[in-house]
Scaffold this motif. Structure first.
Motif, PDB file in Angstrom:
ATOM      1  N   GLU A  67      35.948  40.210  21.901  1.00 61.85           N
ATOM      2  CA  GLU A  67      37.191  38.905  22.995  1.00 61.85           C
ATOM      3  C   GLU A  67      36.755  38.351  23.595  1.00 61.85           C
ATOM      4  OE1 GLU A  67      41.259  40.896  21.791  1.00 61.85           O
ATOM      5  OE2 GLU A  67      39.797  41.727  20.635  1.00 61.85           O
ATOM      6  N   ILE A  70      36.998  37.834  27.136  1.00 66.42           N
ATOM      7  CA  ILE A  70      36.320  38.525  28.305  1.00 66.42           C
ATOM      8  C   ILE A  70      34.921  38.913  27.673  1.00 66.42           C
ATOM      9  CG2 ILE A  70      35.971  41.456  27.778  1.00 66.42           C
ATOM     10  CD1 ILE A  70      38.908  41.828  27.280  1.00 66.42           C
ATOM     11  N   GLU A  73      33.873  35.899  30.327  1.00 65.36           N
ATOM     12  CA  GLU A  73      33.748  36.127  31.961  1.00 65.36           C
ATOM     13  C   GLU A  73      32.711  37.375  31.691  1.00 65.36           C
ATOM     14  OE1 GLU A  73      36.951  36.661  34.163  1.00 65.36           O
ATOM     15  OE2 GLU A  73      38.987  36.157  33.179  1.00 65.36           O
ATOM     16  N   TYR A  74      32.363  37.866  31.019  1.00 65.43           N
ATOM     17  CA  TYR A  74      31.067  38.834  30.555  1.00 65.43           C
ATOM     18  C   TYR A  74      30.071  37.659  31.382  1.00 65.43           C
ATOM     19  CZ  TYR A  74      27.477  41.935  29.162  1.00 65.43           C
ATOM     20  OH  TYR A  74      26.736  43.085  29.866  1.00 65.43           O
ATOM     21  N   ASP A  89      36.174  30.286  43.822  1.00 65.19           N
ATOM     22  CA  ASP A  89      36.635  29.952  44.564  1.00 65.19           C
ATOM     23  C   ASP A  89      38.049  31.709  43.736  1.00 65.19           C
ATOM     24  OD1 ASP A  89      39.179  29.257  46.774  1.00 65.19           O
ATOM     25  OD2 ASP A  89      40.568  29.137  44.665  1.00 65.19           O
ATOM     26  N   ALA A  90      38.604  31.993  44.710  1.00 65.38           N
ATOM     27  CA  ALA A  90      39.383  33.187  43.870  1.00 65.38           C
ATOM     28  C   ALA A  90      40.965  32.553  43.314  1.00 65.38           C
ATOM     29  CB  ALA A  90      40.224  34.395  44.261  1.00 65.38           C
ATOM     30  N   HIS A  91      41.236  31.867  44.010  1.00 62.15           N
ATOM     31  CA  HIS A  91      43.107  31.291  43.402  1.00 62.15           C
ATOM     32  C   HIS A  91      42.042  30.014  42.584  1.00 62.15           C
ATOM     33  CE1 HIS A  91      46.650  28.980  43.480  1.00 62.15           C
ATOM     34  NE2 HIS A  91      46.783  29.743  43.265  1.00 62.15           N
ATOM     35  N   ARG A  93      40.407  30.512  40.377  1.00 56.84           N
ATOM     36  CA  ARG A  93      39.991  31.558  39.040  1.00 56.84           C
ATOM     37  C   ARG A  93      41.252  31.897  38.349  1.00 56.84           C
ATOM     38  NH1 ARG A  93      35.627  33.330  41.813  1.00 56.84           N
ATOM     39  NH2 ARG A  93      36.641  35.184  42.468  1.00 56.84           N
ATOM     40  N   ALA A  94      41.923  32.172  39.412  1.00 61.54           N
ATOM     41  CA  ALA A  94      43.176  32.856  38.849  1.00 61.54           C
ATOM     42  C   ALA A  94      43.587  31.288  38.216  1.00 61.54           C
ATOM     43  CB  ALA A  94      44.265  33.213  40.179  1.00 61.54           C
ATOM     44  N   ARG A  97      42.541  31.483  35.023  1.00 63.08           N
ATOM     45  CA  ARG A  97      42.798  31.938  33.231  1.00 63.08           C
ATOM     46  C   ARG A  97      44.253  32.742  33.562  1.00 63.08           C
ATOM     47  NH1 ARG A  97      39.969  36.984  37.683  1.00 63.08           N
ATOM     48  NH2 ARG A  97      38.413  36.924  36.698  1.00 63.08           N
ATOM     49  N   PHE A  98      45.053  31.619  34.039  1.00 60.90           N
ATOM     50  CA  PHE A  98      46.580  31.351  33.886  1.00 60.90           C
ATOM     51  C   PHE A  98      46.684  30.098  32.690  1.00 60.90           C
ATOM     52  CE2 PHE A  98      50.379  28.341  34.026  1.00 60.90           C
ATOM     53  CZ  PHE A  98      51.535  29.674  34.467  1.00 60.90           C
ATOM     54  N   TRP A  99      45.813  29.263  32.961  1.00 60.36           N
ATOM     55  CA  TRP A  99      45.481  28.199  31.977  1.00 60.36           C
ATOM     56  C   TRP A  99      44.992  28.680  30.727  1.00 60.36           C
ATOM     57  CZ3 TRP A  99      49.717  25.364  31.550  1.00 60.36           C
ATOM     58  CH2 TRP A  99      49.675  24.171  32.644  1.00 60.36           C
ATOM     59  N   ALA A 101      45.600  31.597  29.826  1.00 57.27           N
ATOM     60  CA  ALA A 101      46.344  32.780  28.637  1.00 57.27           C
ATOM     61  C   ALA A 101      47.416  32.070  28.386  1.00 57.27           C
ATOM     62  CB  ALA A 101      46.615  33.912  29.726  1.00 57.27           C
ATOM     63  N   TYR A 102      47.640  30.317  29.142  1.00 55.70           N
ATOM     64  CA  TYR A 102      48.871  30.062  28.595  1.00 55.70           C
ATOM     65  C   TYR A 102      48.799  29.554  27.664  1.00 55.70           C
ATOM     66  CZ  TYR A 102      52.400  25.861  28.093  1.00 55.70           C
ATOM     67  OH  TYR A 102      53.137  25.021  27.415  1.00 55.70           O
ATOM     68  N   THR A 136      52.272  20.112  28.123  1.00 54.47           N
ATOM     69  CA  THR A 136      52.374  20.878  29.538  1.00 54.47           C
ATOM     70  C   THR A 136      51.224  21.320  30.043  1.00 54.47           C
ATOM     71  OG1 THR A 136      54.195  22.499  29.048  1.00 54.47           O
ATOM     72  CG2 THR A 136      52.705  23.173  31.023  1.00 54.47           C
TER      73      THR A 136
ATOM     74  N   HIS B  52      55.966  29.491  33.230  1.00 55.07           N
ATOM     75  CA  HIS B  52      57.094  30.436  32.392  1.00 55.07           C
ATOM     76  C   HIS B  52      58.398  30.934  33.394  1.00 55.07           C
ATOM     77  CE1 HIS B  52      53.427  31.065  30.062  1.00 55.07           C
ATOM     78  NE2 HIS B  52      52.794  31.299  31.031  1.00 55.07           N
ATOM     79  N   ILE B  65      50.487  32.969  42.528  1.00 55.89           N
ATOM     80  CA  ILE B  65      49.544  33.622  41.728  1.00 55.89           C
ATOM     81  C   ILE B  65      50.578  34.444  40.328  1.00 55.89           C
ATOM     82  CG2 ILE B  65      47.291  35.245  41.190  1.00 55.89           C
ATOM     83  CD1 ILE B  65      48.263  34.018  44.500  1.00 55.89           C
ATOM     84  N   GLU B  67      51.681  35.795  36.562  1.00 53.73           N
ATOM     85  CA  GLU B  67      50.586  37.162  35.423  1.00 53.73           C
ATOM     86  C   GLU B  67      49.851  38.277  36.149  1.00 53.73           C
ATOM     87  OE1 GLU B  67      51.342  35.673  31.941  1.00 53.73           O
ATOM     88  OE2 GLU B  67      52.587  34.615  32.634  1.00 53.73           O
ATOM     89  N   ILE B  70      46.767  39.017  35.671  1.00 55.14           N
ATOM     90  CA  ILE B  70      45.512  37.927  36.502  1.00 55.14           C
ATOM     91  C   ILE B  70      46.286  38.241  37.909  1.00 55.14           C
ATOM     92  CG2 ILE B  70      46.123  35.301  37.190  1.00 55.14           C
ATOM     93  CD1 ILE B  70      46.727  35.139  34.196  1.00 55.14           C
ATOM     94  N   TYR B  74      42.864  38.633  41.009  1.00 51.83           N
ATOM     95  CA  TYR B  74      42.974  38.380  42.208  1.00 51.83           C
ATOM     96  C   TYR B  74      43.455  38.895  43.601  1.00 51.83           C
ATOM     97  CZ  TYR B  74      44.648  34.818  46.413  1.00 51.83           C
ATOM     98  OH  TYR B  74      45.057  34.005  46.424  1.00 51.83           O
ATOM     99  N   GLU B  77      39.723  40.991  43.617  1.00 52.51           N
ATOM    100  CA  GLU B  77      38.933  39.860  44.320  1.00 52.51           C
ATOM    101  C   GLU B  77      38.568  39.405  46.032  1.00 52.51           C
ATOM    102  OE1 GLU B  77      39.114  36.497  41.242  1.00 52.51           O
ATOM    103  OE2 GLU B  77      37.760  38.253  39.903  1.00 52.51           O
ATOM    104  N   VAL B  78      40.027  39.174  46.385  1.00 51.75           N
ATOM    105  CA  VAL B  78      40.227  38.509  47.988  1.00 51.75           C
ATOM    106  C   VAL B  78      40.106  39.603  48.736  1.00 51.75           C
ATOM    107  CG1 VAL B  78      41.958  37.704  49.161  1.00 51.75           C
ATOM    108  CG2 VAL B  78      41.736  36.789  46.969  1.00 51.75           C
ATOM    109  N   ARG B  97      38.627  45.591  31.069  1.00 48.19           N
ATOM    110  CA  ARG B  97      39.743  44.266  30.546  1.00 48.19           C
ATOM    111  C   ARG B  97      39.780  44.264  29.639  1.00 48.19           C
ATOM    112  NH1 ARG B  97      35.712  40.051  33.252  1.00 48.19           N
ATOM    113  NH2 ARG B  97      36.961  39.687  35.250  1.00 48.19           N
TER     114      ARG B  97
END
Lengths: 223, 223
Positions: A67, A70, A73-74, A89-91, A93-94, A97-99, A101-102, A136, B52, B65, B67, B70, B74, B77-78, B97
Protein backbone atom coordinates in the motif's frame (compact mmCIF):
# COMPACT_ATOMS: atom_id res chain seq x y z
CA UNK A 1 22.53 5.97 1.42
CA UNK A 2 22.70 3.27 -1.25
CA UNK A 3 20.79 0.16 -0.31
CA UNK A 4 20.76 -2.87 -2.59
CA UNK A 5 18.53 -4.62 -0.08
CA UNK A 6 15.50 -2.84 -1.50
CA UNK A 7 13.26 -4.12 -4.28
CA UNK A 8 10.19 -2.37 -5.62
CA UNK A 9 7.50 -4.39 -7.32
CA UNK A 10 5.85 -1.74 -9.46
CA UNK A 11 4.62 -0.83 -12.88
CA UNK A 12 5.71 2.15 -15.01
CA UNK A 13 2.23 3.66 -15.39
CA UNK A 14 0.97 3.14 -11.84
CA UNK A 15 0.55 6.36 -9.84
CA UNK A 16 0.82 4.25 -6.68
CA UNK A 17 4.19 2.79 -7.68
CA UNK A 18 5.25 6.31 -8.68
CA UNK A 19 4.53 7.50 -5.14
CA UNK A 20 6.98 4.99 -3.74
CA UNK A 21 9.59 5.86 -6.38
CA UNK A 22 9.36 9.54 -5.42
CA UNK A 23 9.81 8.67 -1.72
CA UNK A 24 12.84 6.50 -2.55
CA UNK A 25 14.23 9.34 -4.69
CA UNK A 26 13.81 11.89 -1.88
CA UNK A 27 15.77 9.60 0.43
CA UNK A 28 18.40 8.90 -2.30
CA UNK A 29 17.83 5.17 -1.89
CA UNK A 30 19.06 2.73 -4.51
CA UNK A 31 16.63 -0.10 -5.27
CA UNK A 32 15.92 -2.80 -7.77
CA UNK A 33 12.96 -1.68 -9.85
CA UNK A 34 11.00 -4.82 -10.77
CA UNK A 35 8.38 -4.21 -13.44
CA UNK A 36 5.32 -6.38 -12.92
CA UNK A 37 3.14 -7.54 -15.79
CA UNK A 38 -0.38 -7.12 -14.49
CA UNK A 39 -1.98 -9.91 -16.49
CA UNK A 40 0.28 -12.67 -15.24
CA UNK A 41 1.22 -11.65 -11.73
CA UNK A 42 4.61 -12.84 -10.59
CA UNK A 43 5.04 -15.44 -7.87
CA UNK A 44 7.02 -12.83 -5.92
CA UNK A 45 4.07 -10.41 -6.01
CA UNK A 46 1.56 -13.10 -4.99
CA UNK A 47 3.81 -14.16 -2.11
CA UNK A 48 4.59 -10.61 -1.02
CA UNK A 49 1.04 -9.27 -1.07
CA UNK A 50 -1.21 -12.34 -0.68
CA UNK A 51 -4.14 -10.26 0.60
CA UNK A 52 -4.51 -7.74 -2.22
CA UNK A 53 -2.15 -9.24 -4.86
CA UNK A 54 -1.43 -5.68 -5.99
CA UNK A 55 1.55 -3.47 -6.66
CA UNK A 56 3.31 -1.53 -5.28
CA UNK A 57 5.17 -3.71 -2.83
CA UNK A 58 8.47 -2.66 -1.31
CA UNK A 59 10.69 -5.54 -0.24
CA UNK A 60 13.14 -4.47 2.45
CA UNK A 61 15.35 -7.54 2.76
CA UNK A 62 12.72 -10.27 2.94
CA UNK A 63 10.09 -8.04 4.53
CA UNK A 64 7.29 -6.88 2.23
CA UNK A 65 5.45 -3.60 2.80
CA UNK A 66 2.25 -2.99 0.82
CA UNK A 67 0.00 0.00 0.00
CA UNK A 68 1.66 3.17 -1.27
CA UNK A 69 0.94 5.52 1.64
CA UNK A 70 1.98 2.88 4.17
CA UNK A 71 5.20 2.29 2.21
CA UNK A 72 5.95 6.04 2.14
CA UNK A 73 5.51 6.30 5.91
CA UNK A 74 7.74 3.23 6.34
CA UNK A 75 10.48 4.74 4.17
CA UNK A 76 10.26 8.03 6.05
CA UNK A 77 10.49 6.30 9.42
CA UNK A 78 13.32 3.86 8.59
CA UNK A 79 15.55 6.31 6.68
CA UNK A 80 14.85 9.19 9.04
CA UNK A 81 18.21 10.88 8.53
CA UNK A 82 17.30 11.89 4.95
CA UNK A 83 14.94 14.77 4.07
CA UNK A 84 11.60 14.33 5.87
CA UNK A 85 8.52 13.35 3.87
CA UNK A 86 6.10 13.78 6.76
CA UNK A 87 6.33 16.85 9.02
CA UNK A 88 8.05 16.46 12.40
CA UNK A 89 5.24 18.19 14.34
CA UNK A 90 2.45 15.75 15.32
CA UNK A 91 -0.39 18.10 14.32
CA UNK A 92 1.22 18.97 10.99
CA UNK A 93 1.70 15.22 10.42
CA UNK A 94 -1.99 14.58 11.16
CA UNK A 95 -2.91 17.32 8.67
CA UNK A 96 -0.63 15.82 5.99
CA UNK A 97 -2.30 12.43 6.51
CA UNK A 98 -5.70 14.12 6.36
CA UNK A 99 -5.00 15.77 3.00
CA UNK A 100 -3.37 12.67 1.54
CA UNK A 101 -6.51 10.69 2.48
CA UNK A 102 -8.74 13.45 1.07
CA UNK A 103 -6.92 13.38 -2.26
CA UNK A 104 -7.31 9.59 -2.47
CA UNK A 105 -10.90 9.35 -1.23
CA UNK A 106 -12.32 12.26 -3.21
CA UNK A 107 -10.15 13.24 -6.15
CA UNK A 108 -8.39 9.98 -7.05
CA UNK A 109 -11.48 7.76 -6.80
CA UNK A 110 -13.48 10.09 -9.07
CA UNK A 111 -10.53 10.21 -11.49
CA UNK A 112 -10.32 6.41 -11.70
CA UNK A 113 -14.08 6.14 -12.24
CA UNK A 114 -14.08 8.83 -14.94
CA UNK A 115 -11.29 7.10 -16.88
CA UNK A 116 -13.23 3.83 -16.89
CA UNK A 117 -16.40 5.33 -18.38
CA UNK A 118 -16.59 5.36 -22.19
CA UNK A 119 -19.73 7.49 -22.50
CA UNK A 120 -18.91 11.22 -22.22
CA UNK A 121 -22.33 12.03 -20.71
CA UNK A 122 -21.96 9.43 -17.96
CA UNK A 123 -18.52 10.79 -17.19
CA UNK A 124 -19.89 14.21 -16.22
CA UNK A 125 -20.73 13.53 -12.55
CA UNK A 126 -17.19 12.20 -11.97
CA UNK A 127 -15.66 15.23 -13.67
CA UNK A 128 -17.75 17.45 -11.41
CA UNK A 129 -16.48 15.54 -8.38
CA UNK A 130 -12.90 16.01 -9.58
CA UNK A 131 -13.53 19.73 -10.10
CA UNK A 132 -15.03 20.13 -6.63
CA UNK A 133 -12.05 18.42 -5.06
CA UNK A 134 -9.61 20.55 -7.07
CA UNK A 135 -11.22 23.69 -5.63
CA UNK A 136 -10.77 22.30 -2.10
CA UNK A 137 -7.15 21.26 -2.80
CA UNK A 138 -6.41 24.68 -4.33
CA UNK A 139 -7.83 26.30 -1.18
CA UNK A 140 -5.46 24.30 1.01
CA UNK A 141 -2.50 25.06 -1.26
CA UNK A 142 -3.32 28.78 -1.17
CA UNK A 143 -2.95 28.64 2.63
CA UNK A 144 0.49 27.04 2.19
CA UNK A 145 1.44 29.72 -0.40
CA UNK A 146 0.37 32.54 1.95
CA UNK A 147 2.79 31.05 4.49
CA UNK A 148 5.51 31.28 1.85
CA UNK A 149 5.62 27.54 1.14
CA UNK A 150 6.15 26.27 -2.39
CA UNK A 151 4.80 22.82 -1.63
CA UNK A 152 2.03 21.41 0.54
CA UNK A 153 4.84 20.00 2.67
CA UNK A 154 6.74 23.29 2.96
CA UNK A 155 9.95 24.01 1.07
CA UNK A 156 10.25 20.49 -0.33
CA UNK A 157 8.06 17.70 -1.61
CA UNK A 158 6.15 15.95 1.19
CA UNK A 159 3.42 13.33 1.57
CA UNK A 160 0.60 15.49 0.17
CA UNK A 161 2.70 16.60 -2.81
CA UNK A 162 3.59 12.99 -3.59
CA UNK A 163 -0.04 11.88 -3.26
CA UNK A 164 -1.44 14.56 -5.55
CA UNK A 165 1.57 14.82 -7.85
CA UNK A 166 1.43 11.12 -8.67
CA UNK A 167 -2.03 11.74 -10.15
CA UNK A 168 -0.91 14.37 -12.67
CA UNK A 169 -0.32 11.71 -15.35
CA UNK A 170 -3.88 10.41 -14.95
CA UNK A 171 -5.14 14.01 -14.93
CA UNK A 172 -3.44 14.46 -18.31
CA UNK A 173 -5.29 11.42 -19.64
CA UNK A 174 -8.60 12.81 -18.37
CA UNK A 175 -7.85 16.17 -19.98
CA UNK A 176 -7.14 14.49 -23.33
CA UNK A 177 -10.25 12.29 -23.04
CA UNK A 178 -12.48 15.28 -22.39
CA UNK A 179 -10.72 17.83 -24.59
CA UNK A 180 -10.21 20.41 -21.85
CA UNK A 181 -7.82 21.33 -19.06
CA UNK A 182 -8.83 20.40 -15.50
CA UNK A 183 -6.23 22.45 -13.58
CA UNK A 184 -6.53 25.98 -14.96
CA UNK A 185 -5.00 29.35 -14.09
CA UNK A 186 -8.34 31.12 -13.47
CA UNK A 187 -9.59 28.61 -10.92
CA UNK A 188 -6.39 27.09 -9.58
CA UNK A 189 -3.56 29.63 -9.83
CA UNK A 190 -1.54 27.99 -7.06
CA UNK A 191 -2.01 24.45 -8.37
CA UNK A 192 -0.84 25.48 -11.85
CA UNK A 193 2.41 26.86 -10.42
CA UNK A 194 2.73 23.94 -8.03
CA UNK A 195 2.36 21.38 -10.86
CA UNK A 196 5.20 23.04 -12.82
CA UNK A 197 7.38 23.18 -9.70
CA UNK A 198 6.62 19.54 -8.89
CA UNK A 199 7.36 18.26 -12.39
CA UNK A 200 10.72 20.04 -12.53
CA UNK A 201 11.80 19.12 -8.99
CA UNK A 202 15.15 17.27 -9.02
CA UNK A 203 13.52 14.41 -7.07
CA UNK A 204 11.16 13.78 -9.98
CA UNK A 205 13.92 13.39 -12.59
CA UNK A 206 13.16 10.44 -14.87
CA UNK A 207 10.11 9.41 -12.88
CA UNK A 208 7.16 11.04 -14.67
CA UNK A 209 5.64 8.74 -17.32
CA UNK A 210 5.34 10.36 -20.76
CA UNK A 211 1.87 11.60 -21.63
CA UNK A 212 1.94 10.00 -25.11
CA UNK A 213 2.90 6.61 -23.66
CA UNK A 214 0.04 6.81 -21.13
CA UNK A 215 -2.43 7.75 -23.85
CA UNK A 216 -1.27 4.86 -26.07
CA UNK A 217 -1.66 2.47 -23.15
CA UNK A 218 -5.17 3.71 -22.44
CA UNK A 219 -6.21 3.36 -26.11
CA UNK A 220 -4.70 -0.14 -26.15
CA UNK A 221 -6.67 -1.06 -23.03
CA UNK A 222 -9.92 0.05 -24.64
CA UNK A 223 -9.48 -1.83 -27.90
CA UNK B 1 -2.26 12.28 32.56
CA UNK B 2 -5.46 14.27 32.96
CA UNK B 3 -5.94 16.84 30.24
CA UNK B 4 -8.92 19.15 30.22
CA UNK B 5 -7.60 20.67 27.02
CA UNK B 6 -9.14 17.83 25.01
CA UNK B 7 -12.62 17.80 23.51
CA UNK B 8 -14.09 14.99 21.44
CA UNK B 9 -16.91 15.74 19.04
CA UNK B 10 -18.52 12.34 18.73
CA UNK B 11 -21.71 10.40 18.84
CA UNK B 12 -22.57 7.46 21.12
CA UNK B 13 -23.34 4.98 18.34
CA UNK B 14 -20.49 5.86 15.97
CA UNK B 15 -17.80 3.17 15.67
CA UNK B 16 -15.42 5.88 14.50
CA UNK B 17 -15.95 7.99 17.61
CA UNK B 18 -15.62 4.80 19.67
CA UNK B 19 -12.16 4.24 18.18
CA UNK B 20 -11.00 7.59 19.48
CA UNK B 21 -12.59 6.95 22.89
CA UNK B 22 -10.68 3.66 23.18
CA UNK B 23 -7.40 5.39 22.28
CA UNK B 24 -8.07 8.11 24.88
CA UNK B 25 -8.92 5.41 27.44
CA UNK B 26 -5.67 3.50 26.72
CA UNK B 27 -3.72 6.71 27.34
CA UNK B 28 -5.82 7.53 30.46
CA UNK B 29 -6.63 10.94 29.02
CA UNK B 30 -9.48 13.01 30.43
CA UNK B 31 -11.57 14.78 27.80
CA UNK B 32 -14.83 16.58 27.33
CA UNK B 33 -17.15 14.23 25.45
CA UNK B 34 -19.38 16.40 23.25
CA UNK B 35 -22.32 14.51 21.78
CA UNK B 36 -23.16 15.77 18.31
CA UNK B 37 -26.67 15.64 16.91
CA UNK B 38 -26.20 14.53 13.34
CA UNK B 39 -29.24 16.22 11.86
CA UNK B 40 -28.34 19.72 12.98
CA UNK B 41 -24.57 19.78 13.00
CA UNK B 42 -23.04 22.12 15.55
CA UNK B 43 -21.16 25.24 14.57
CA UNK B 44 -18.13 23.79 16.36
CA UNK B 45 -18.21 20.66 14.16
CA UNK B 46 -18.64 22.67 10.95
CA UNK B 47 -15.74 24.94 11.92
CA UNK B 48 -13.52 22.06 13.08
CA UNK B 49 -14.02 19.78 10.08
CA UNK B 50 -15.08 22.09 7.22
CA UNK B 51 -13.99 19.59 4.55
CA UNK B 52 -15.98 16.52 5.62
CA UNK B 53 -18.29 18.04 8.28
CA UNK B 54 -18.15 14.69 10.09
CA UNK B 55 -17.44 13.31 13.52
CA UNK B 56 -15.19 12.31 15.14
CA UNK B 57 -13.09 15.41 15.65
CA UNK B 58 -10.58 15.69 18.48
CA UNK B 59 -9.89 19.24 19.59
CA UNK B 60 -6.50 19.53 21.27
CA UNK B 61 -6.56 23.09 22.56
CA UNK B 62 -7.81 24.92 19.49
CA UNK B 63 -6.33 22.44 17.03
CA UNK B 64 -8.80 20.05 15.38
CA UNK B 65 -7.76 16.58 14.22
CA UNK B 66 -10.19 14.66 11.98
CA UNK B 67 -10.64 11.06 10.79
CA UNK B 68 -10.52 8.30 13.39
CA UNK B 69 -7.31 6.52 12.35
CA UNK B 70 -5.46 9.83 11.98
CA UNK B 71 -6.68 10.88 15.43
CA UNK B 72 -5.49 7.59 16.95
CA UNK B 73 -2.03 8.02 15.45
CA UNK B 74 -1.98 11.62 16.73
CA UNK B 75 -2.92 10.53 20.26
CA UNK B 76 -0.27 7.79 20.18
CA UNK B 77 2.42 10.20 18.99
CA UNK B 78 1.63 13.11 21.34
CA UNK B 79 1.09 11.06 24.52
CA UNK B 80 3.93 8.68 23.78
CA UNK B 81 4.75 7.96 27.42
CA UNK B 82 1.49 5.99 27.87
CA UNK B 83 0.94 2.44 26.57
CA UNK B 84 1.69 2.27 22.84
CA UNK B 85 -1.18 1.87 20.39
CA UNK B 86 1.04 1.38 17.35
CA UNK B 87 4.07 -0.92 17.52
CA UNK B 88 7.51 0.66 18.00
CA UNK B 89 9.13 -1.35 15.17
CA UNK B 90 8.68 0.34 11.76
CA UNK B 91 7.74 -2.87 9.92
CA UNK B 92 5.29 -3.95 12.62
CA UNK B 93 3.81 -0.43 12.45
CA UNK B 94 3.42 -0.74 8.66
CA UNK B 95 1.67 -4.09 9.15
CA UNK B 96 -0.69 -2.61 11.75
CA UNK B 97 -1.57 0.20 9.33
CA UNK B 98 -2.05 -2.39 6.58
CA UNK B 99 -4.52 -4.45 8.62
CA UNK B 100 -6.39 -1.41 9.90
CA UNK B 101 -6.82 -0.26 6.28
CA UNK B 102 -7.88 -3.77 5.22
CA UNK B 103 -10.55 -3.89 7.92
CA UNK B 104 -11.92 -0.51 6.82
CA UNK B 105 -11.70 -1.05 3.05
CA UNK B 106 -13.04 -4.60 2.94
CA UNK B 107 -14.97 -5.52 6.08
CA UNK B 108 -16.33 -2.17 7.28
CA UNK B 109 -17.46 -0.93 3.87
CA UNK B 110 -19.37 -4.17 3.20
CA UNK B 111 -20.88 -3.94 6.70
CA UNK B 112 -22.11 -0.39 6.14
CA UNK B 113 -23.58 -1.34 2.76
CA UNK B 114 -25.33 -4.43 4.16
CA UNK B 115 -26.97 -2.43 6.98
CA UNK B 116 -28.37 0.07 4.48
CA UNK B 117 -30.07 -2.56 2.31
CA UNK B 118 -33.65 -3.46 3.28
CA UNK B 119 -34.07 -6.41 0.92
CA UNK B 120 -32.54 -9.60 2.41
CA UNK B 121 -31.73 -11.01 -1.03
CA UNK B 122 -29.85 -7.88 -2.11
CA UNK B 123 -27.92 -8.01 1.15
CA UNK B 124 -26.35 -11.38 0.32
CA UNK B 125 -23.33 -10.20 -1.72
CA UNK B 126 -22.35 -7.82 1.08
CA UNK B 127 -22.70 -10.58 3.69
CA UNK B 128 -20.45 -12.76 1.53
CA UNK B 129 -17.89 -9.95 1.38
CA UNK B 130 -18.01 -9.63 5.17
CA UNK B 131 -17.58 -13.41 5.54
CA UNK B 132 -14.60 -13.44 3.18
CA UNK B 133 -12.93 -10.66 5.09
CA UNK B 134 -13.60 -12.39 8.42
CA UNK B 135 -11.75 -15.48 7.16
CA UNK B 136 -8.77 -13.28 6.21
CA UNK B 137 -8.84 -11.43 9.55
CA UNK B 138 -9.11 -14.75 11.44
CA UNK B 139 -6.05 -15.99 9.50
CA UNK B 140 -4.04 -12.97 10.61
CA UNK B 141 -5.22 -13.32 14.21
CA UNK B 142 -4.25 -17.01 14.22
CA UNK B 143 -0.68 -15.96 13.36
CA UNK B 144 -0.73 -13.58 16.36
CA UNK B 145 -2.14 -16.35 18.59
CA UNK B 146 0.60 -18.78 17.50
CA UNK B 147 3.11 -16.16 18.64
CA UNK B 148 1.37 -16.15 22.02
CA UNK B 149 -0.33 -12.79 21.54
CA UNK B 150 -3.85 -12.22 22.84
CA UNK B 151 -4.46 -9.22 20.62
CA UNK B 152 -3.51 -8.23 17.09
CA UNK B 153 -1.28 -5.66 18.74
CA UNK B 154 0.41 -8.11 21.13
CA UNK B 155 -0.39 -8.28 24.83
CA UNK B 156 -2.60 -5.22 24.79
CA UNK B 157 -5.13 -3.50 22.55
CA UNK B 158 -3.48 -1.83 19.54
CA UNK B 159 -4.54 -0.07 16.34
CA UNK B 160 -5.89 -3.20 14.61
CA UNK B 161 -7.83 -4.28 17.70
CA UNK B 162 -9.38 -0.82 18.00
CA UNK B 163 -10.26 -0.74 14.29
CA UNK B 164 -11.96 -4.14 14.26
CA UNK B 165 -13.29 -4.02 17.82
CA UNK B 166 -15.15 -0.77 17.14
CA UNK B 167 -17.18 -2.67 14.52
CA UNK B 168 -18.49 -5.36 16.88
CA UNK B 169 -21.59 -3.28 17.67
CA UNK B 170 -22.44 -2.99 13.98
CA UNK B 171 -21.68 -6.70 13.57
CA UNK B 172 -24.29 -7.37 16.28
CA UNK B 173 -26.85 -5.34 14.32
CA UNK B 174 -26.05 -7.32 11.15
CA UNK B 175 -26.41 -10.58 13.06
CA UNK B 176 -29.83 -9.53 14.38
CA UNK B 177 -30.94 -8.31 10.94
CA UNK B 178 -30.00 -11.60 9.32
CA UNK B 179 -30.89 -13.95 12.16
CA UNK B 180 -27.49 -15.60 12.35
CA UNK B 181 -24.06 -15.18 13.92
CA UNK B 182 -21.26 -13.84 11.68
CA UNK B 183 -18.29 -14.61 13.95
CA UNK B 184 -18.62 -18.29 14.85
CA UNK B 185 -16.48 -20.81 16.72
CA UNK B 186 -16.19 -23.28 13.82
CA UNK B 187 -14.85 -20.74 11.33
CA UNK B 188 -13.28 -18.12 13.58
CA UNK B 189 -12.10 -19.75 16.82
CA UNK B 190 -9.52 -17.04 17.51
CA UNK B 191 -11.86 -14.14 16.70
CA UNK B 192 -14.53 -15.53 19.08
CA UNK B 193 -12.02 -15.57 21.96
CA UNK B 194 -10.55 -12.24 20.89
CA UNK B 195 -14.01 -10.58 20.86
CA UNK B 196 -14.68 -11.73 24.45
CA UNK B 197 -11.23 -10.56 25.55
CA UNK B 198 -11.70 -7.21 23.81
CA UNK B 199 -15.14 -6.55 25.30
CA UNK B 200 -13.95 -7.29 28.85
CA UNK B 201 -10.67 -5.36 28.57
CA UNK B 202 -10.42 -2.68 31.29
CA UNK B 203 -9.83 -0.05 28.59
CA UNK B 204 -13.28 -0.77 27.16
CA UNK B 205 -15.15 -0.16 30.42
CA UNK B 206 -18.29 1.87 29.79
CA UNK B 207 -17.47 2.39 26.12
CA UNK B 208 -19.37 -0.37 24.28
CA UNK B 209 -22.84 0.79 23.18
CA UNK B 210 -25.64 -1.56 24.30
CA UNK B 211 -26.93 -3.89 21.61
CA UNK B 212 -30.59 -3.12 22.40
CA UNK B 213 -29.97 0.62 22.12
CA UNK B 214 -28.26 0.16 18.75
CA UNK B 215 -31.12 -2.02 17.49
CA UNK B 216 -33.71 0.55 18.62
CA UNK B 217 -31.79 3.30 16.86
CA UNK B 218 -31.60 1.29 13.65
CA UNK B 219 -35.35 0.54 13.73
CA UNK B 220 -36.05 4.22 14.40
CA UNK B 221 -33.87 5.19 11.42
CA UNK B 222 -35.84 2.87 9.14
CA UNK B 223 -39.31 4.06 10.16
Amino acid sequence: MANSNLKLLGCWFSPFALRVKIALSIKSLVYEDIEETLNAKSQLLLQSNPVHKKIPVLLHGDKPICESTIIIEYIDEVWNSGPSILPSDAHDRAMARFWAAYIDDKCMLAMVKSVRVEDAEKRKPYLEEIEDSLVTIEGELQKCCREGKGYFGGEQIGLVDITFGSLLGMMGIIETMNGRKMIVEEKHPCLVKWADRFASDPNMKGLIPEHEKLISLMRLGKE
